[in-house]
Design an enzyme around this catalytic site. Structure first.
Site, PDB file in Angstrom:
ATOM      1  N   VAL A 206     -51.321 167.477  12.907  1.00 46.04           N
ATOM      2  CA  VAL A 206     -50.536 166.815  11.853  1.00 46.04           C
ATOM      3  C   VAL A 206     -51.062 165.383  11.709  1.00 46.04           C
ATOM      4  CG1 VAL A 206     -48.229 166.062  11.140  1.00 46.04           C
ATOM      5  CG2 VAL A 206     -48.465 168.090  12.601  1.00 46.04           C
ATOM      6  N   HIS A 207     -51.503 165.011  10.534  1.00 44.10           N
ATOM      7  CA  HIS A 207     -51.938 163.616  10.378  1.00 44.10           C
ATOM      8  C   HIS A 207     -51.824 163.092   8.956  1.00 44.10           C
ATOM      9  CE1 HIS A 207     -55.476 165.432   8.603  1.00 44.10           C
ATOM     10  NE2 HIS A 207     -55.884 164.248   8.220  1.00 44.10           N
ATOM     11  N   ARG A 208     -51.514 163.958   7.999  1.00 43.88           N
ATOM     12  CA  ARG A 208     -51.556 163.538   6.603  1.00 43.88           C
ATOM     13  C   ARG A 208     -50.399 162.584   6.296  1.00 43.88           C
ATOM     14  NH1 ARG A 208     -55.364 164.727   3.734  1.00 43.88           N
ATOM     15  NH2 ARG A 208     -56.266 166.295   5.091  1.00 43.88           N
ATOM     16  N   ARG A 241     -52.117 158.143  14.246  1.00 46.85           N
ATOM     17  CA  ARG A 241     -51.106 157.762  13.254  1.00 46.85           C
ATOM     18  C   ARG A 241     -49.798 158.515  13.485  1.00 46.85           C
ATOM     19  NH1 ARG A 241     -52.956 157.766   7.372  1.00 46.85           N
ATOM     20  NH2 ARG A 241     -53.381 159.949   7.710  1.00 46.85           N
ATOM     21  N   ASP A 280     -51.887 170.330   8.762  1.00 45.67           N
ATOM     22  CA  ASP A 280     -51.931 169.746   7.426  1.00 45.67           C
ATOM     23  C   ASP A 280     -53.338 169.213   7.134  1.00 45.67           C
ATOM     24  OD1 ASP A 280     -52.062 167.430   8.942  1.00 45.67           O
ATOM     25  OD2 ASP A 280     -50.158 166.603   8.238  1.00 45.67           O
TER      26      ASP A 280
END
Ligand code: UDP
Length: 356
Positions: A206-208, A241, A280
């Protein structure tokens, strides 16, 4: 001899550049100058990819990271311009859809240096995504657009890009997957280290920004992965992030096993043995397909629509319920056979076109 200035800065770009730089060197007709903007800069998000994938050290490192989009992109424009002014390359080569892509395209265009864009024509049709803005601008400013898929070609034609600027070459990430498969297979021991068995765990990433920067979506994802982890191990290499946003919101995992971001070879080892992948990431969606692992995309839409059409990828928007169920249902499923990403020679084709 053509001088090509390649601009990279973020993790997925290092993976894409690896096969292309190798192919460019093999032509004997290109002098490639690599500029790293610094967007991803630490050992786990940058150095490891140069080491593992045999990419030459950057000729220039602009050392720009952090800050919002304006600060970051502005600093890139400022620092990139004198580098390209001095170098005066025959062409600038940009990849994907990050701020480094946008900055490379803008600086080159203003200096009247022709631009080539690898992974051109991808569209989510969601302009709330910073990546979508970067893609549209980069494609408009490029005169050689290397498209990974038929859909990408269609999108470019639809936007009025002249057909002679569009080159359907295939996907360089597929080239990378084929080139590094053997070395990645040697990393299978990582599974035992993490205490999971082949085919008995879900790999998640998950990073978007649309997920990390929206507290409701991020909590929904955390909670869905926790639900999955109650019945099947979940491994999550945690993007910095996402880690930062989770800490800020006081979100933690109890069951999901998080690890720091891993290198490409370890990532491929984890992807190829997973029962399912929940992500994502754009690149990870494709890699799931390369290894014939069912994928659930934690987004409202995807650019890689052919994977949904083929049945290998299922959209599970974090704005609605059902993410955990979708992931568990994907386990054991499969899709149709097809080869939408070319024949593993995209990089060679690109190198040929750049040096013709
Ligand atoms: N990747 C990696 N280690 C990780 C997570 C991802 O090497 O811990 C690789 C993954 O295999 C793929 C690429 O990074 O090749 C995808 O990059 P990312 O998800 O950051 O960006 P996107 O593809 O969404 O632009």
């Amino acid at each position: 001899m053509k001088t090509i200035a390649t601009i990279v800065g973020a993790r997925p770009q290092f993976i894409k550049v690896a096969p292309v730089s190798k192919a460019l060197a093999a032509t004997g007709a290109a002098n490639e100058v690599l500029v790293h903007t610094g967007q991803h800069h630490d050992a786990g998000m940058s150095d490891i990819f140069f080491e593992e994938l045999g990419i030459d050290a950057p000729d220039h490192n602009l050392d720009i990271h952090g800050g919002g989009h304006g600060i970051m992109t502005g600093a890139m424009l400022q620092k990139l311009e004198p580098v390209l002014q001095e170098l005066r390359p025959d062409r600038v080569l940009i990849y994907g859809d990050t701020n480094s892509t946008l900055a490379g395209a803008l600086v080159a265009a203003k200096l009247h240096i022709p631009v080539a864009h690898v992974e051109a024509g991808l569209r989510s049709f969601n302009r709330a995504m910073p990546e979508e803005i970067n893609r549209i601008v980069a494609d408009q400013l490029s005169d050689m657009l290397f498209a990974s898929t038929e859909t990408a070609v269609h999108n470019l034609r639809h936007e009025g890009i002249a057909p002679e600027r569009i080159f359907p070459v295939g996907d360089v990430m597929y080239d990378a997957a084929l080139q590094f498969a053997e070395r990645a297979a040697e990393r299978a021991g990582l599974l035992a280290t993490l205490g999971v068995e082949p085919g008995r765990y879900v790999l998640a990433t998950v990073h978007r920004a649309e997920n990390t920067d929206d507290p409701a979506r991020l909590s929904a994802i955390v909670s869905a992965l926790e639900t999955v982890a109650a019945s099947l191990s979940v491994i999550l290499p945690l993007h910095p992030r996402t880690q930062a946003r989770m800490t800020a919101l006081g979100l933690t995992f109890a069951r999901v096993r998080t690890v720091p971001p891993v290198g490409y070879l370890d990532m491929v080892a984890l992807e190829s043995q997973a029962a399912a992948i929940a992500t994502d990431s754009g690149g990870v969606q494709k890699e799931a397909f390369f290894y014939k692992v069912p994928c659930v995309t934690l987004r409202d839409e995807t650019e890689w629509v052919e994977l949904v059409d083929l049945g290998w990828n299922h959209l599970a928007p974090p704005s609605s319920v059902g993410m955990a169920e979708a992931i568990l249902q994907a386990v054991g499923s499969s899709g149709k056979d097809a080869q939408p990403y070319g024949d593993g020679k995209a990089a060679e084709t690109i190198a040929g076109l750049l040096t013709r």
